[in-house]
Design a protein around this motif. Structure first.
Motif, PDB file in Angstrom:
ATOM      1  N   PHE A  19      29.389  27.386  -3.094  1.00  0.00           N
ATOM      2  CA  PHE A  19      28.188  27.060  -3.578  1.00  0.00           C
ATOM      3  C   PHE A  19      27.488  26.115  -2.174  1.00  0.00           C
ATOM      4  CE2 PHE A  19      25.540  23.693  -5.221  1.00  0.00           C
ATOM      5  CZ  PHE A  19      24.493  24.455  -5.779  1.00  0.00           C
ATOM      6  N   THR A  20      26.059  26.404  -2.075  1.00  0.00           N
ATOM      7  CA  THR A  20      25.529  25.337  -1.175  1.00  0.00           C
ATOM      8  C   THR A  20      24.360  24.875  -1.991  1.00  0.00           C
ATOM      9  OG1 THR A  20      25.993  26.604   0.681  1.00  0.00           O
ATOM     10  CG2 THR A  20      24.171  25.375   0.971  1.00  0.00           C
ATOM     11  N   ARG A  21      23.978  23.715  -2.073  1.00  0.00           N
ATOM     12  CA  ARG A  21      22.865  23.182  -2.594  1.00  0.00           C
ATOM     13  C   ARG A  21      21.579  24.092  -2.319  1.00  0.00           C
ATOM     14  NH1 ARG A  21      21.810  18.238  -5.395  1.00  0.00           N
ATOM     15  NH2 ARG A  21      19.527  17.976  -5.584  1.00  0.00           N
ATOM     16  N   ASP A  22      20.928  24.340  -3.503  1.00  0.00           N
ATOM     17  CA  ASP A  22      19.541  24.830  -3.322  1.00  0.00           C
ATOM     18  C   ASP A  22      18.564  23.921  -2.699  1.00  0.00           C
ATOM     19  OD1 ASP A  22      17.282  26.514  -3.354  1.00  0.00           O
ATOM     20  OD2 ASP A  22      17.231  26.829  -5.464  1.00  0.00           O
ATOM     21  N   LEU A  23      18.027  24.068  -1.390  1.00  0.00           N
ATOM     22  CA  LEU A  23      17.119  23.065  -0.891  1.00  0.00           C
ATOM     23  C   LEU A  23      15.645  23.496  -1.402  1.00  0.00           C
ATOM     24  CD1 LEU A  23      18.412  23.085   2.855  1.00  0.00           C
ATOM     25  CD2 LEU A  23      19.062  21.617   1.055  1.00  0.00           C
ATOM     26  N   ASN A  24      15.646  24.475  -2.216  1.00  0.00           N
ATOM     27  CA  ASN A  24      14.371  24.687  -2.911  1.00  0.00           C
ATOM     28  C   ASN A  24      14.199  23.474  -4.004  1.00  0.00           C
ATOM     29  OD1 ASN A  24      13.179  26.733  -1.188  1.00  0.00           O
ATOM     30  ND2 ASN A  24      14.503  28.095  -2.411  1.00  0.00           N
ATOM     31  N   ARG A  25      15.399  23.230  -4.664  1.00  0.00           N
ATOM     32  CA  ARG A  25      15.160  22.063  -5.737  1.00  0.00           C
ATOM     33  C   ARG A  25      14.854  20.701  -5.237  1.00  0.00           C
ATOM     34  NH1 ARG A  25      18.152  24.101 -10.270  1.00  0.00           N
ATOM     35  NH2 ARG A  25      18.070  22.149 -11.507  1.00  0.00           N
ATOM     36  N   PRO A  26      13.954  20.038  -6.049  1.00  0.00           N
ATOM     37  CA  PRO A  26      13.774  18.679  -5.323  1.00  0.00           C
ATOM     38  C   PRO A  26      14.894  17.983  -5.052  1.00  0.00           C
ATOM     39  CG  PRO A  26      12.397  19.364  -7.527  1.00  0.00           C
ATOM     40  CD  PRO A  26      13.778  20.501  -7.268  1.00  0.00           C
ATOM     41  N   PRO A  27      14.745  17.022  -4.081  1.00  0.00           N
ATOM     42  CA  PRO A  27      15.960  15.990  -3.903  1.00  0.00           C
ATOM     43  C   PRO A  27      16.424  15.232  -5.101  1.00  0.00           C
ATOM     44  CG  PRO A  27      14.089  15.781  -2.240  1.00  0.00           C
ATOM     45  CD  PRO A  27      13.499  16.610  -3.549  1.00  0.00           C
ATOM     46  N   CYS A  28      17.633  15.097  -5.105  1.00  0.00           N
ATOM     47  CA  CYS A  28      18.217  14.306  -5.902  1.00  0.00           C
ATOM     48  C   CYS A  28      17.668  12.988  -6.233  1.00  0.00           C
ATOM     49  CB  CYS A  28      19.725  14.022  -5.807  1.00  0.00           C
ATOM     50  SG  CYS A  28      20.652  13.266  -7.227  1.00  0.00           S
ATOM     51  N   GLN A  29      17.341  12.330  -7.199  1.00  0.00           N
ATOM     52  CA  GLN A  29      16.748  11.024  -7.625  1.00  0.00           C
ATOM     53  C   GLN A  29      17.759  10.197  -8.627  1.00  0.00           C
ATOM     54  OE1 GLN A  29      12.451  11.702  -8.310  1.00  0.00           O
ATOM     55  NE2 GLN A  29      12.970  13.542  -8.835  1.00  0.00           N
ATOM     56  N   LEU A  30      17.173   8.889  -8.557  1.00  0.00           N
ATOM     57  CA  LEU A  30      18.138   7.947  -9.220  1.00  0.00           C
ATOM     58  C   LEU A  30      17.236   7.754 -10.712  1.00  0.00           C
ATOM     59  CD1 LEU A  30      20.349   5.817  -8.410  1.00  0.00           C
ATOM     60  CD2 LEU A  30      18.585   4.147  -7.844  1.00  0.00           C
ATOM     61  N   TYR A  31      18.154   7.447 -11.405  1.00  0.00           N
ATOM     62  CA  TYR A  31      17.891   7.275 -12.941  1.00  0.00           C
ATOM     63  C   TYR A  31      18.653   6.021 -13.303  1.00  0.00           C
ATOM     64  CZ  TYR A  31      17.886   8.754 -17.930  1.00  0.00           C
ATOM     65  OH  TYR A  31      17.622   8.961 -19.334  1.00  0.00           O
ATOM     66  N   LEU A  32      18.092   4.811 -13.495  1.00  0.00           N
ATOM     67  CA  LEU A  32      18.768   3.652 -14.086  1.00  0.00           C
ATOM     68  C   LEU A  32      18.987   3.716 -15.452  1.00  0.00           C
ATOM     69  CD1 LEU A  32      17.347   0.929 -11.674  1.00  0.00           C
ATOM     70  CD2 LEU A  32      19.021   2.296 -11.291  1.00  0.00           C
ATOM     71  N   ILE A  33      20.261   3.145 -15.866  1.00  0.00           N
ATOM     72  CA  ILE A  33      20.501   2.962 -17.310  1.00  0.00           C
ATOM     73  C   ILE A  33      20.701   1.498 -17.587  1.00  0.00           C
ATOM     74  CG2 ILE A  33      21.934   3.396 -19.162  1.00  0.00           C
ATOM     75  CD1 ILE A  33      22.801   6.125 -17.985  1.00  0.00           C
ATOM     76  N   SER A  34      19.944   0.769 -18.449  1.00  0.00           N
ATOM     77  CA  SER A  34      20.307  -0.732 -18.797  1.00  0.00           C
ATOM     78  C   SER A  34      21.625  -0.995 -19.073  1.00  0.00           C
ATOM     79  CB  SER A  34      18.962  -1.091 -19.601  1.00  0.00           C
ATOM     80  OG  SER A  34      19.643  -0.883 -21.159  1.00  0.00           O
ATOM     81  N   PRO A  35      21.835  -2.375 -18.780  1.00  0.00           N
ATOM     82  CA  PRO A  35      23.076  -3.032 -19.281  1.00  0.00           C
ATOM     83  C   PRO A  35      22.542  -3.038 -21.089  1.00  0.00           C
ATOM     84  CG  PRO A  35      21.701  -4.642 -18.203  1.00  0.00           C
ATOM     85  CD  PRO A  35      21.050  -3.263 -17.916  1.00  0.00           C
ATOM     86  N   LEU A  36      23.719  -3.222 -21.491  1.00  0.00           N
ATOM     87  CA  LEU A  36      23.532  -3.769 -23.126  1.00  0.00           C
ATOM     88  C   LEU A  36      22.741  -4.988 -23.162  1.00  0.00           C
ATOM     89  CD1 LEU A  36      26.801  -2.579 -24.679  1.00  0.00           C
ATOM     90  CD2 LEU A  36      24.799  -1.245 -24.569  1.00  0.00           C
ATOM     91  N   ASP A  37      22.896  -5.906 -22.367  1.00  0.00           N
ATOM     92  CA  ASP A  37      21.990  -7.054 -22.528  1.00  0.00           C
ATOM     93  C   ASP A  37      20.770  -6.965 -21.719  1.00  0.00           C
ATOM     94  OD1 ASP A  37      21.201  -9.670 -23.055  1.00  0.00           O
ATOM     95  OD2 ASP A  37      22.860 -10.688 -22.123  1.00  0.00           O
ATOM     96  N   VAL A  38      19.632  -7.051 -22.350  1.00  0.00           N
ATOM     97  CA  VAL A  38      18.474  -6.826 -21.422  1.00  0.00           C
ATOM     98  C   VAL A  38      17.666  -8.265 -21.786  1.00  0.00           C
ATOM     99  CG1 VAL A  38      18.414  -4.512 -21.163  1.00  0.00           C
ATOM    100  CG2 VAL A  38      17.310  -5.514 -23.097  1.00  0.00           C
ATOM    101  N   SER A  39      18.254  -9.189 -22.137  1.00  0.00           N
ATOM    102  CA  SER A  39      17.421 -10.472 -22.587  1.00  0.00           C
ATOM    103  C   SER A  39      17.302 -11.228 -21.373  1.00  0.00           C
ATOM    104  CB  SER A  39      18.283 -11.297 -23.607  1.00  0.00           C
ATOM    105  OG  SER A  39      19.555 -11.323 -23.249  1.00  0.00           O
TER     106      SER A  39
END
Length: 227
Positions: A19-39
C-alpha cells in the motif's frame, strides 16, 4: 496486538506492504477530543490549542452529567470553535447535538443509528461512528449514512477502557476501497502517529497527548508530523 476480529476475516499482511498512501486524498488532519473535565480554565486551554495550529474538529466528550449541565459546559467551547471555523462534534448524544445545533455527532456502537441521527439532525450535520477493529461495522456505518468511520484503539490509552486493537493496515484497506474518511484513535502521540498517517488515516483523534501537558506545544508537534 491481536489480529483484526472481523466477520470478513483477517486482512492479508501483504496488502499493507504493497500500500502507498493515495496522494489524491486530502492531507491527514487533527481531530481533538476533550478531556472529561472541561470546567474551570479549560475554555482558555481550548482556545490556546486551536490557535497553535490547524485543527479540523473538536469533540465534546463528558460523562455522568445531565443534559442541562452538559449544554452549559459546551456553549463556551462551541463559541470558541465557531470563531475559529473548527467543527464542534458532540460525543454519544443525538439529543444534545440537536439542542446545541452542533456541527456533528459521534456515535459509539450503543449510541444510536446514523439513520436516526440524520433524521433528527438533518442533512448537513456530520455523523461519525466508532467501528473498533471491524471492517464489517465500518461498511454498515457507511451504508447507514455516516460521514466518517473511526477505528481504534491503535495504541494503549488511559482515556477509556478498550477491547479492540486494530493494526494500521485496516486504515490502508479502508482508504483504498472507500472515499469516506477514516479516523484513527487511541493512544496517539506525535511519536507514534507517523505509521497511522502513512497507512491512510484521514484524521488523527487525540486527547491525552494534547490535554495531558502543554496543549499548544502538543498541537504544534502534531502539525510537524502531519506536514
Amino acid at each position: 496486538m491481536r489480529m483484526i476480529d472481523d466477520p470478513l476475516g483477517p486482512l492479508d499482511p501483504e496488502f499493507a506492504a504493497a500500500f502507498t498512501r493515495d496522494l489524491n486524498r486530502p492531507p491527514c488532519q487533527l481531530y481533538l477530543i476533550s478531556p472529561l473535565d472541561v470546567s474551570g480554565t479549560f475554555p482558555d486551554r481550548l482556545a490556546r490549542a486551536l490557535d497553535a495550529g490547524p485543527v479540523a474538529a473538536f469533540q465534546f466528550r463528558v460523562k455522568d452529567v445531565n443534559q442541562h449541565e452538559a449544554a452549559a459546559l459546551a456553549e463556551p467551547l462551541q463559541r470558541i470553535c465557531a470563531d475559529r471555523e473548527v467543527a464542534f462534534i458532540v460525543n454519544d448524544s443525538i439529543s444534545l447535538a440537536k439542542r446545541l445545533g452542533a456541527d456533528g455527532v459521534h456515535l459509539g456502537q450503543e449510541d444510536g443509528d446514523p439513520r436516526e441521527a440524520r433524521a433528527v439532525l438533518g442533512p448537513e450535520v456530520q455523523i461519525g461512528v466508532t467501528c473498533h477493529d471491524s471492517r464489517h461495522l465500518a461498511m454498515e456505518a457507511g451504508e447507514a449514512g455516516a460521514d466518517y468511520v473511526a477505528f481504534g484503539s491503535f495504541y494503549p490509552t488511559t482515556t477509556k477502557e478498550v477491547k479492540h486493537h486494530p493494526e494500521p493496515v485496516i486504515l490502508s484497506w479502508w482508504s483504498t476501497v472507500f472515499e469516506l474518511p477514516c479516523v484513527a484513535i487511541g493512544g496517539i502521540t506525535p511519536a507514534n502517529a507517523p505509521p497511522l498517517v502513512a497507512a491512510g488515516a484521514d484524521f488523527l483523534a487525540v486527547s491525552h497527548a494534547v490535554w495531558g501537558g502543554d496543549e499548544a506545544a502538543a498541537v504544534r508537534a502534531f502539525q510537524e508530523v502531519l506536514r
